[in-house]
Design an enzyme around this catalytic site. Structure first.
Site, PDB file in Angstrom:
ATOM      1  N   ILE A   1       6.855  -5.295  35.825  1.00 18.26           N
ATOM      2  CA  ILE A   1       7.951  -6.022  36.452  1.00 18.26           C
ATOM      3  C   ILE A   1       8.223  -5.407  37.825  1.00 18.26           C
ATOM      4  O   ILE A   1       8.447  -4.203  37.944  1.00 18.26           O
ATOM      5  CB  ILE A   1       9.220  -5.970  35.590  1.00 18.26           C
ATOM      6  CG1 ILE A   1       8.898  -6.415  34.138  1.00 18.26           C
ATOM      7  CG2 ILE A   1      10.299  -6.836  36.212  1.00 18.26           C
ATOM      8  CD1 ILE A   1       8.283  -7.786  34.019  1.00 18.26           C
ATOM      9  N   LYS A   2       8.207  -6.263  38.851  1.00 17.09           N
ATOM     10  CA  LYS A   2       8.436  -5.793  40.215  1.00 17.09           C
ATOM     11  C   LYS A   2       9.927  -5.783  40.530  1.00 17.09           C
ATOM     12  O   LYS A   2      10.594  -6.809  40.408  1.00 17.09           O
ATOM     13  CB  LYS A   2       7.699  -6.679  41.228  1.00 17.09           C
ATOM     14  CG  LYS A   2       6.197  -6.544  41.179  1.00 17.09           C
ATOM     15  CD  LYS A   2       5.514  -7.493  42.151  1.00 17.09           C
ATOM     16  CE  LYS A   2       5.565  -6.996  43.565  1.00 17.09           C
ATOM     17  NZ  LYS A   2       4.736  -7.842  44.479  1.00 17.09           N
ATOM     18  N   ILE A   3      10.409  -4.623  40.953  1.00 17.48           N
ATOM     19  CA  ILE A   3      11.807  -4.462  41.337  1.00 17.48           C
ATOM     20  C   ILE A   3      11.855  -3.895  42.756  1.00 17.48           C
ATOM     21  O   ILE A   3      11.249  -2.857  43.022  1.00 17.48           O
ATOM     22  CB  ILE A   3      12.549  -3.521  40.371  1.00 17.48           C
ATOM     23  CG1 ILE A   3      12.566  -4.117  38.952  1.00 17.48           C
ATOM     24  CG2 ILE A   3      13.963  -3.238  40.860  1.00 17.48           C
ATOM     25  CD1 ILE A   3      13.196  -3.205  37.914  1.00 17.48           C
TER      26      ILE A   3
END
Length: 368
Positions: free
Chosen positions: A139-141
């Site tokens: 998951i890209k944050i």
């Protein structure tokens, strides 16, 4: 296998493709990239998905079904993107298995409109992770101030994270600490640290684009001599910071408990200035244990005429510090540059998301 890309992989650089589309999946081209160009990961973003929607009719059936069911554009967008990432995860699953989870990763980004809201970022990360439902999803944050505690919480829950939009060295230090905080909490909660992975995406070419523009305004010989050096110096100093963290007792304690390092990932590696070699941000950032995520054009260029000349990152920090000092002497404030780039990056992410949402709306109408 392509010799140049094979050499890059043999040097310990994981090659990730910065692209994904349903056509890439259905045509078998992604599978061929794994076999022929040593690709071991995929990253996505809203711009990539918007481009994918505009190609052919691969999404038409799902768009029609979504419209008929009365689903909102946001729900449709969520389902389209998570479906592609899920399928890509399945293609890359053998790589994931063969590398014990280090590679074979596919990244999907939280809604960038949430970048300044910690709680909503955490909630969206959970939803994306659950919807994709594959162990090799990341998951890209974004590495905003609000994103830092989100990184910690998501990692603490055992979710692997790709921290994106890193420009500044001080922010990178905070990102690394956020990851360690998450690992500490994950261990306390009883999670198996072996299963948690992370990369820190340090953006490269945009730094040169901004600094070079300022150097060009100065127009002196000293300024001209520094063109094209800021981004590499910034990345190399980031790697030095990573090395220093890995030498700490805190990290060693976590590593002994099974934790995986948060690998540096070189992002934005497509050259923006045609005066520079089109493989510069690959050739000049070679060191084992890193990731280089490339758009297809850069990957093809490296496959055609790239060269691996050995490690071009380790033991370069003294030269990089001199570059920073030389830039400062000319009045180039790197802190100001990186602050500007983060703001612009968030604006670009927001704009891309708006364009993607509009594209889904248009394509739903066209497909109906």
């Amino acid at each position: 296998m392509n010799d140049q890309l094979a050499q890059l992989a043999e040097a310990g650089v994981s090659i990730w493709l910065d692209d994904l589309s349903r056509e890439l999946l259905r045509s078998g081209d992604l599978q061929r990239l794994l076999a022929g160009k040593h690709v071991v990961g995929v990253t996505t973003n809203p711009t990539i998905f918007a481009s994918a929607l505009a190609m052919g009719d691969a999404y038409d059936q799902q768009l029609r079904e979504s419209a008929a069911a009365g689903k909102t554009v946001d729900t449709t967008l969520f389902e389209l993107t998570t479906a592609d990432v899920r399928d890509a995860c399945d293609v890359l699953r053998p790589v994931y298995n063969a590398t014990a989870g280090i590679d074979g990763r596919v990244s999907i980004e939280v809604d960038p409109r949430l970048a300044q809201d910690t709680t909503k970022t955490i909630d969206m990360a959970r939803k994306l992770h659950q919807a994709v439902d594959r162990p090799n999803v990341m998951i890209k944050i974004p590495a905003t101030v609000a994103g830092l505690p989100a990184i910690t919480q998501v990692v603490a829950e055992g979710i692997s994270v790709n921290v994106t939009l890193i420009f500044a060295l001080d922010r990178y230090q905070q990102v690394m600490q956020a990851y360690l905080d998450g690992l500490d909490q994950a261990r306390t909660a009883g999670h198996d640290l072996h299963t948690i992975h992370s990369v820190a995406s340090f953006f490269v070419s945009r730094v040169d684009a901004e600094v070079d523009a300022r150097l060009d305004k100065l127009g002196t010989d000293q300024a001209k001599a520094l063109r094209g050096q800021a981004a590499l110096a910034n990345a190399r100093l980031a790697y030095r910071a990573y090395e220093q963290l890995c030498a700490t007792s805190r990290w060693q304690d976590l590593a002994d408990a099974g934790a995986n390092p948060q690998r540096p990932l070189w992002a934005s590696t497509g050259v923006k200035d045609p005066a520079y070699p089109d493989t510069m941000y690959v050739t000049q950032l070679v060191t084992a244990g890193t990731v280089n995520t490339m758009p297809g054009k850069t990957m093809d260029a490296f496959a055609d005429h790239g060269h691996v000349t050995g490690d071009t990152v380790r033991d370069t920090h003294d030269d990089a510090q001199r570059t920073f000092a030389d830039l400062a002497a000319l009045g180039i404030d790197l802190d100001e540059v990186t602050d500007l780039l983060e703001r612009e990056g968030l604006e670009k992410f927001d704009k891309s998301w708006e364009e993607l949402t509009a594209a889904v709306g248009r394509e739903r109408v066209a497909a109906s």
